[in-house]
Scaffold this active site. Structure first.
Site, PDB file in Angstrom:
ATOM      1  N   ASP A 163       0.838  -1.205   0.000  1.00 52.13           N
ATOM      2  CA  ASP A 163       0.000   0.000   0.000  1.00 52.13           C
ATOM      3  C   ASP A 163       0.870   1.252   0.000  1.00 52.13           C
ATOM      4  OD1 ASP A 163      -1.424  -2.046   2.350  1.00 52.13           O
ATOM      5  OD2 ASP A 163      -2.363  -1.688   0.397  1.00 52.13           O
ATOM      6  N   HIS A 191      -4.897  -3.203   6.075  1.00 54.66           N
ATOM      7  CA  HIS A 191      -4.681  -3.487   4.646  1.00 54.66           C
ATOM      8  C   HIS A 191      -6.052  -3.817   4.062  1.00 54.66           C
ATOM      9  CE1 HIS A 191      -2.980  -4.829   0.928  1.00 54.66           C
ATOM     10  NE2 HIS A 191      -3.373  -6.085   1.118  1.00 54.66           N
TER      11      HIS A 191
HETATM   12  N1  LIG Z   1      -0.673  -8.155   2.377  1.00 55.51           N
HETATM   13  C1  LIG Z   1      -0.607  -7.913   1.059  1.00 55.51           C
HETATM   14  O1  LIG Z   1      -0.288  -6.795   0.614  1.00 55.51           O
HETATM   15  C2  LIG Z   1      -0.923  -9.038   0.093  1.00 55.51           C
HETATM   16  C3  LIG Z   1      -0.683  -8.873  -1.278  1.00 55.51           C
HETATM   17  C4  LIG Z   1      -0.982  -9.932  -2.145  1.00 55.51           C
HETATM   18  C5  LIG Z   1      -1.523 -11.124  -1.648  1.00 55.51           C
HETATM   19  N2  LIG Z   1      -1.725 -11.249  -0.317  1.00 55.51           N
HETATM   20  C6  LIG Z   1      -2.225 -12.505   0.257  1.00 55.51           C
HETATM   21  O2  LIG Z   1      -1.167 -13.481   0.238  1.00 55.51           O
HETATM   22  C7  LIG Z   1      -1.749 -14.790   0.286  1.00 55.51           C
HETATM   23  C8  LIG Z   1      -1.093 -15.691  -0.748  1.00 55.51           C
HETATM   24  O3  LIG Z   1      -1.402 -15.225  -2.022  1.00 55.51           O
HETATM   25  P1  LIG Z   1      -0.942 -16.067  -3.332  1.00 55.51           P
HETATM   26  O4  LIG Z   1      -1.352 -15.269  -4.518  1.00 55.51           O
HETATM   27  O5  LIG Z   1       0.467 -16.508  -3.194  1.00 55.51           O
HETATM   28  O6  LIG Z   1      -1.915 -17.348  -3.211  1.00 55.51           O
HETATM   29  P2  LIG Z   1      -1.736 -18.765  -3.932  1.00 55.51           P
HETATM   30  O7  LIG Z   1      -3.055 -19.458  -3.783  1.00 55.51           O
HETATM   31  O8  LIG Z   1      -1.097 -18.611  -5.257  1.00 55.51           O
HETATM   32  O9  LIG Z   1      -0.666 -19.505  -2.995  1.00 55.51           O
HETATM   33  C9  LIG Z   1      -0.967 -19.781  -1.663  1.00 55.51           C
HETATM   34  C10 LIG Z   1      -0.035 -20.906  -1.247  1.00 55.51           C
HETATM   35  O10 LIG Z   1      -0.177 -21.089   0.149  1.00 55.51           O
HETATM   36  C11 LIG Z   1      -0.244 -22.462   0.400  1.00 55.51           C
HETATM   37  N3  LIG Z   1      -0.872 -22.684   1.711  1.00 55.51           N
HETATM   38  C12 LIG Z   1      -2.184 -22.677   2.025  1.00 55.51           C
HETATM   39  N4  LIG Z   1      -2.340 -22.930   3.335  1.00 55.51           N
HETATM   40  C13 LIG Z   1      -1.080 -23.078   3.842  1.00 55.51           C
HETATM   41  C14 LIG Z   1      -0.557 -23.363   5.142  1.00 55.51           C
HETATM   42  N5  LIG Z   1      -1.398 -23.559   6.180  1.00 55.51           N
HETATM   43  N6  LIG Z   1       0.776 -23.474   5.302  1.00 55.51           N
HETATM   44  C15 LIG Z   1       1.607 -23.281   4.261  1.00 55.51           C
HETATM   45  N7  LIG Z   1       1.189 -23.027   2.997  1.00 55.51           N
HETATM   46  C16 LIG Z   1      -0.148 -22.917   2.813  1.00 55.51           C
HETATM   47  C17 LIG Z   1      -1.040 -23.029  -0.760  1.00 55.51           C
HETATM   48  O11 LIG Z   1      -0.848 -24.433  -0.885  1.00 55.51           O
HETATM   49  C18 LIG Z   1      -0.406 -22.248  -1.911  1.00 55.51           C
HETATM   50  O12 LIG Z   1       0.744 -22.889  -2.392  1.00 55.51           O
HETATM   51  C19 LIG Z   1      -3.243 -14.589   0.103  1.00 55.51           C
HETATM   52  O13 LIG Z   1      -3.890 -14.636   1.365  1.00 55.51           O
HETATM   53  C20 LIG Z   1      -3.341 -13.180  -0.476  1.00 55.51           C
HETATM   54  O14 LIG Z   1      -4.579 -12.567  -0.183  1.00 55.51           O
HETATM   55  C21 LIG Z   1      -1.444 -10.235   0.570  1.00 55.51           C
HETATM   56  O1  LIG Z   2      -6.311  -7.500  -2.802  1.00 61.98           O
HETATM   57  C1  LIG Z   2      -5.968  -8.670  -2.522  1.00 61.98           C
HETATM   58  O2  LIG Z   2      -6.725  -9.545  -2.127  1.00 61.98           O
HETATM   59  C2  LIG Z   2      -4.503  -9.022  -2.671  1.00 61.98           C
HETATM   60  C3  LIG Z   2      -3.644  -8.045  -1.916  1.00 61.98           C
HETATM   61  O3  LIG Z   2      -4.086  -7.861  -0.601  1.00 61.98           O
HETATM   62  C4  LIG Z   2      -3.492  -6.723  -2.655  1.00 61.98           C
HETATM   63  O4  LIG Z   2      -3.679  -5.667  -2.004  1.00 61.98           O
HETATM   64  O5  LIG Z   2      -3.141  -6.783  -3.845  1.00 61.98           O
END
Ligand SMILES: NC(=O)c1ccc[n+]([C@@H]2O[C@H](COP(=O)([O-])OP(=O)(O)OC[C@H]3O[C@@H](n4cnc5c(N)ncnc54)[C@H](O)[C@@H]3O)[C@@H](O)[C@H]2O)c1
Ligand SMILES: O=C(O)C[C@H](O)C(=O)O
Length: 329
Positions: A163, A191
Site C-alpha cells: 500500500d 490493509h
Molecule cells: N498483504 C498484502 O499486501 C498481500 C498482497 C498480495 C496477496 N496477499 C495474500 O497473500 C496470500 C497468498 O497469495 P498467493 O497469490 O500466493 O496465493 P496462492 O493461492 O497462489 O498460494 C498460496 C499458497 O499457500 C499455500 N498454503 C495454504 N495454506 C497453507 C498453510 N497452512 N501453510 C503453508 N502453505 C499454505 C497453498 O498451498 C499455496 O501454495 C493470500 O492470502 C493473499 O490474499 C497479501
Molecule cells: O487484494 C488482494 O486480495 C490481494 C492483496 O491484498 C493486494 O492488495 O493486492
C-alpha cells in the site's frame, strides 16, 4: 571472511507470490549481496511436489548466496532456528470478495504458525505476515507466540508496504516528480479499503507534496480510493490477486527492517498505544529502521480529517479482533 548463512522460512512456497519471492531472496535482494541464506519452505502436503519443482529452478539459477534448502509440510521443521519468517501461505481472495472474508479460512493458519515460530525459531526472529487479512492474521500469530514466550511479540508484522508503494506511485504520477524523490509517506491502519494513505508529511526535494497537489477533492475522491481499492482493481484486471508487486513489497519490508531504511516506511506493527491506537492492534504506522530494529515515528499531528480516517480503519480492525477472539482462547 564470508557471513554465516541465515535461515529464511517462507510459507506458501508453491504459490504465486512465493514464485515471485524466492528467487529474489536467493539472489540477495532481501538481505544483501553478502548474506548467504538457507531457505526453509513450507507448504501443504498436496503442494510438496510443486515446491520441489520450485527448488529445482532455484538450483538451476546457481545462486552463490543460496547455502541450502529445506521443503516440508511441518511448521516445526520450517521454522526451526529461523531468523526471518515470511508467512505468505494462505488463500487469496477472488473477484467480489473482501479480504476479511478470508478471516475464517486463513486465521486458523496463523495460530498454528505463531505457536510453531515461538517454539522453534531464533528468539530474535523477524516475522512478516502477507496472508490476508494480514493485519489480523499478524495479530493472531503474535498472540499465539506471546502464549509461548521466547520471541518478541512486537516482531510479528502485517504487510502494509504494498500500500505504501502504491501510494508513492500514485503521487509520483500526480505530481510528475520521480518516485525516488518522495519521502515521509505513511499508510495508516488496515490493509483494506479503509486504509488511510496520508500525504500530509510527504515531501519531494523539500517541497510539500500536499502543496504540489493542492487539491483536497483529488486526495479524498481519487487518491484514497485508488490506493485503498488497488488490490481489487488488480484482481479485476489479472483475474488473480497481486503477486510480483506483493513479493516486491515483502522484500522491501524485510530488507529495510534488517538493513535499515533511509526514509519513513509503513509497517503493520503491534501498536504501542501511540496515536490513540489500542496497544497490540496490528496497525499501519510510519516507522524508521536502524540496526535491525524498527521505531514508530512519534508526535505527528493528527488533524480532524485524519482522525476520522484513522478511527474508521481502527474500528474495522477492532471488529476483526473481536471476530477472532474465540480463536485465541
Ligand atoms: N498483504 C498484502 O499486501 C498481500 C498482497 C498480495 C496477496 N496477499 C495474500 O497473500 C496470500 C497468498 O497469495 P498467493 O497469490 O500466493 O496465493 P496462492 O493461492 O497462489 O498460494 C498460496 C499458497 O499457500 C499455500 N498454503 C495454504 N495454506 C497453507 C498453510 N497452512 N501453510 C503453508 N502453505 C499454505 C497453498 O498451498 C499455496 O501454495 C493470500 O492470502 C493473499 O490474499 C497479501
Ligand atoms: O487484494 C488482494 O486480495 C490481494 C492483496 O491484498 C493486494 O492488495 O493486492
Amino acid at each position: 571472511m564470508s557471513k554465516a548463512p541465515v535461515r529464511v522460512a517462507v510459507t506458501g512456497a508453491a504459490g504465486q507470490i512465493g514464485y515471485s519471492l524466492l528467487f529474489r531472496i536467493a539472489s540477495g535482494e532481501m538481505l544483501g549481496k553478502d548474506q548467504p541464506v538457507i531457505l526453509q519452505l513450507l507448504d501443504l502436503p498436496q503442494a510438496q511436489k510443486a515446491v520441489k519443482g520450485v527448488m529445482m529452478e532455484l538450483e538451476d539459477c546457481a545462486f552463490p548466496l543460496l547455502a541450502g534448502m529445506v521443503a516440508t509440510d511441518d511448521p516445526n521443521v520450517a521454522f526451526k532456528d529461523a531468523d526471518y519468517c515470511l508467512l505468505v501461505g494462505a488463500r487469496p481472495r477472488g473477484p467480489g470478495m473482501e479480504r476479511a472474508d478470508l478471516l475464517t479460512a486463513n486465521g486458523a493458519i496463523f495460530t498454528v504458525q505463531g505457536k510453531a515460530i515461538a517454539e522453534n525459531a531464533n528468539e530474535n526472529v523477524k516475522v512478516l505476515v502477507v496472508g490476508n487479512p494480514c493485519n489480523t492474521n499478524a495479530y493472531i500469530a503474535g498472540a499465539a507466540a506471546r502464549k509461548v514466550g521466547r520471541t518478541n511479540p512486537n516482531n510479528y508484522h502485517g504487510m502494509l508496504r504494498l500500500d505504501h508503494n502504491r501510494a508513492l506511485s500514485q503521487l509520483a504520477a500526480k505530481t510528475g516528480r520521480p518516485v525516488s524523490s518522495l519521502k515521509k509517506m505513511v499508510v495508516w491502519g488496515n490493509h483494506s479499503p479503509t486504509m488511510y494513505a496520508d500525504y500530509r508529511f510527504c515531501t519531494s526535494n523539500g517541497d510539500s507534496v500536499k502543496a504540489l497537489v493542492n487539491d483536497h477533492a483529488w486526495n479524498n475522491d481519487v487518491f484514497l480510493p485508488t490506493v485503498g481499492k488497488r488490490g481489487a482493481a488488480i484482481i479485476d484486471a489479472r483475474g488473480l490477486s497481486s503477486a510480483a508487486s506483493a513479493a516486491n513489497a515483502a522484500i522491501d519490508h524485510m530488507h529495510d527492517w534488517a538493513l535499515g531504511s533511509d526514509d519513513w516506511v509503513t509497517m503493520g506493527v503491534p501498536s504501542d498505544g501511540s496515536y490513540g491506537i489500542p496497544a497490540g492492534i496490528v496497525f499501519g504506522v510510519p516507522c524508521e529502521c536502524k540496526n535491525g530494529e524498527f521505531k514508530i515515528i512519534q508526535g505527528l499531528e493528527i488533524d480532524e480529517y485524519s482522525r476520522e480516517k484513522i478511527n474508521k480503519t481502527l474500528g474495522e480492525l477492532e471488529d476483526e479482533r473481536a471476530a477472532v477472539a474465540d480463536m485465541l482462547k
